[in-house]
Design a protein around this motif. Structure first.
Motif, PDB file in Angstrom:
ATOM      1  N   SER A   2       1.055  -0.826  -0.017  1.00  0.00           N
ATOM      2  CA  SER A   2      -0.086  -0.125   0.156  1.00  0.00           C
ATOM      3  C   SER A   2       0.328   1.310   0.020  1.00  0.00           C
ATOM      4  N   HIS A  58       1.383   2.850   3.560  1.00  0.00           N
ATOM      5  CA  HIS A  58       2.162   2.070   4.961  1.00  0.00           C
ATOM      6  C   HIS A  58       4.051   2.148   4.631  1.00  0.00           C
ATOM      7  N   ASP A 112      -5.312  -5.203   2.864  1.00  0.00           N
ATOM      8  CA  ASP A 112      -5.486  -4.630   3.812  1.00  0.00           C
ATOM      9  C   ASP A 112      -6.110  -4.850   4.688  1.00  0.00           C
TER      10      ASP A 112
END
Length: 373
Positions: free
Chosen positions: A264, A267, A329
């Motif tokens: 991601s 992240h 996620d």
């Protein structure tokens, strides 16, 4: 000290061990002296023992020899048959490791020394990893060993530990490169993992002498060994400034393959992987992406036909709407229920089946879909 007491070791091993005990002398200096003076390790240690060092440069190197460290190794070797000393001239010494400018003269090995020259891929990443990252590392490791490739990592928490555990699922050997002496485990919470690796026909190796505890500067040295002795390095979650990227950069500098798993963009632990991909590392989402680049032909899947059938059943299950509603996620349970147009309690009940099959995991905040299933 009388070095003839080292009855476990042949003369060549004894000699290299004595040279390596001069820990302040880079290995390259010993190798250069041996080459230029047309001597071998046995001749140098004999000259040192007799006090017959006429060459001033050689005398300077030999003054750093520490025979107390040699005695410490003798005591360590006597503790277990699984304790080994592998010298740079030994058949078990990793061939790729010799390409380093300063390769270790000695490796201390606990466990299976025959693994050291097996084809290896390193899996490294963040210590403070996510559940998803650990699962990815574990999945890749399991698939690599299923194809006859040894998984090498650094015995750290997080991604490293998950990679070792994934490799052991099929009772295959894995190699842990340590940043301490062979009798010290860091972090201590991985003591059980350290023993499991040895028990599962794996190996824990280090260039540091017995009794040496963890120091920050040890880990870049450990990382260079991981990078050098493997065909490629797979990075799963890493910050921009991290030891993981040091390992990846060392691998690239030595002409090894570097692989990175994307994540991601929000992240922090994906930043390192994305940076590596921008620099030319190969983006990977499956094990075949690795085999496209390294010179190792994957072996046939180790499972039996009935296991393959079970996989197919799971894959069919994975196409339904409920599983599709779970992201890689964290996905909140109310979001999953809304996507499937069902009550929350019903969604939770049905997700339990997927959890038991290993397709999803319940974690604080919701659920995550597990890769590689």
């Amino acid at each position: 000290m009388n070095t003839s007491n080292l009855t476990h070791l042949n003369p060549h091993q004894k000699a290299w061990l004595i040279l390596a005990s001069a820990v302040k002398v880079g290995a390259g200096k010993w190798l250069d002296a041996i080459d230029k003076l047309h001597l071998d390790a046995i001749e140098i240690t004999k000259m040192h023992g007799e006090g017959n060092l006429q060459n001033p440069k050689l005398a300077e190197l030999c003054q750093h020899i520490n025979l107390q460290l040699v005695l410490r190794v003798e005591q360590w070797l006597a503790q277990s048959r699984s304790h080994h000393v592998v010298t740079i001239t030994c058949e078990h010494y990793p061939r790729l490791l010799k390409q380093l400018k300063n390769p270790p003269l000695i490796l201390f090995v606990l466990g299976n020394v025959t693994l050291l020259n097996a084809p290896q891929v390193a899996i490294v990443g963040s210590r403070n990893s996510s559940f998803q990252g650990r699962d990815i590392a574990k999945g890749f490791a399991e698939q690599l060993v299923n194809h006859g490739v040894v998984v090498t990592s650094g015995l750290a928490t997080g991604i490293d530990a998950s990679a070792h555990k994934g490799a052991m699922i099929q009772n295959a050997g894995t190699i842990a490169v340590m940043g301490t002496g062979p009798d010290k485990v860091y972090p201590t919470k991985n003591t059980a993992l350290h023993q499991d690796i040895i028990s599962a026909n794996g190996a824990c190796i280090t260039e540091f002498f017995p009794g040496v505890t963890a120091n920050p500067w040890h880990f870049p040295r450990r990382n260079r060994i991981i990078a050098a002795m493997t065909l490629g390095t797979l990075v799963v979650e890493a910050k921009i400034k991290s030891g993981t990227l040091i390992t990846a950069n060392l691998a690239a500098d030595m002409g090894r393959e570097v692989f990175a798993v994307p994540g991601s963009i929000s992240h922090a632990y994906s930043e390192g992987c994305h940076w590596l991909i921008q620099q030319g590392a190969k983006l990977v989402t499956r094990v075949d992406d690795i085999f496209d680049e390294i010179a190792v032909q994957p072996y046939a899947y180790l499972g039996k036909d009935n296991n393959i059938s079970e996989k197919s059943e799971v894959n069919n299950l994975a196409t339904d709407k409920l599983l599709d509603s779970v992201d890689y996620d964290i996905t909140a349970i109310d979001v999953i229920a809304q996507r499937c147009n069902m009550p929350v309690q019903q969604a939770m009940a049905e997700l339990l089946e997927y959890e038991l099959r290993g397709l999803v995991a319940a974690i604080p905040g919701g659920y995550v879909k597990l890769r590689g299933k």
